[in-house]
Design a protein around this motif. Sequence first.
Motif, short mmCIF file in Angstrom:
data_model
loop_
_atom_site.label_atom_id
_atom_site.label_comp_id
_atom_site.label_asym_id
_atom_site.label_seq_id
_atom_site.Cartn_x
_atom_site.Cartn_y
_atom_site.Cartn_z
N LEU A 298 10.68 77.83 25.83
CA LEU A 298 9.23 77.64 25.80
C LEU A 298 8.81 76.57 26.80
N ILE B 120 7.27 78.91 13.74
CA ILE B 120 7.86 78.41 14.97
C ILE B 120 9.04 77.48 14.69
N CYS C 98 3.61 79.59 23.36
CA CYS C 98 3.49 79.99 21.96
C CYS C 98 2.23 79.38 21.37
N ILE D 93 2.91 84.37 23.04
CA ILE D 93 3.04 84.99 21.73
C ILE D 93 2.20 84.18 20.74
N ASN E 120 11.97 79.92 13.55
CA ASN E 120 12.40 80.86 14.59
C ASN E 120 11.88 80.39 15.95
N TYR E 121 12.42 79.27 16.39
CA TYR E 121 11.91 78.66 17.62
C TYR E 121 12.23 79.54 18.82
N PRO E 122 11.20 80.00 19.55
CA PRO E 122 11.45 80.87 20.70
C PRO E 122 12.18 80.11 21.81
N ARG F 217 6.01 80.46 29.71
CA ARG F 217 6.22 80.95 28.33
C ARG F 217 5.45 80.06 27.36
#
Length: 237
Positions: free
Chosen positions: A53, A45, A7, A37, A48-50, A5
């Motif tokens: 990761l 980021i 970012c 993404i 709205n931290y995925p 994953r």
Amino acid sequence: MDSIRICIVEDDERDALILQQALDRFADENDASIDAIVLRDGAEIVDNYPPDLDIVFLDIEMGGLDGLSAARAIRARDEEVIIFFVTNMIQFALEGYTVNATAYIVKPLRYPLFSAHMARAVQAIEHRKEHFVTLRSGREQVFVNSNKIMYVETSQKRSLVHTDANSIFCSEALQAIEKKLDSGQFFRVHASFLVNLAYVDTVTPKDVIVRGTAIPISKHRKRFFMKVLADYKGRFL
């Protein structure tokens, strides 16, 4: 391994596309699964931290929140995620080490160097995944994540397995436990001791220091151990 994953935080659309293409090429060449993404600003980021990761690629100079500031905020909540700065502002390299950045990838991106960085990152990600082994403790079977084992020692005809959380008495010989562990990660430094290379802090003339504990190393094993240790540590630099 599971999907990686990623970012990408990059405000330049062309640079973001180049990085995406490099990731696609790496995935094809290495039979890897990558889920990436793209965000356009450091604030995105941070706000709205995925979840979950593995890697973050951060441009340093962006119109909103810059990459270094974003990296500091990311580190406050996630100590393990791998951070790469993708930038032409190499003068900030030293500051990047304060957020434990893995590397700087200088624009324009050169794929051979990028691929080498990614290969080491994938190894590091795979290393910290859980790998359970079964150990016999009396009449019980105990499941232990081998990546959490710091060292194993012979103790009163049994074995004592020291993890980063506790110590477990095993009814198995050290040699039997050694066969269950990854020979590329564990090394028999002494007839009575087996150490996890990931936890080795330093080596003295007579001892291996594993998280503050001095473990004796046999003279005839030391030269080969130093080579194996250097090779192992080098994979994650």
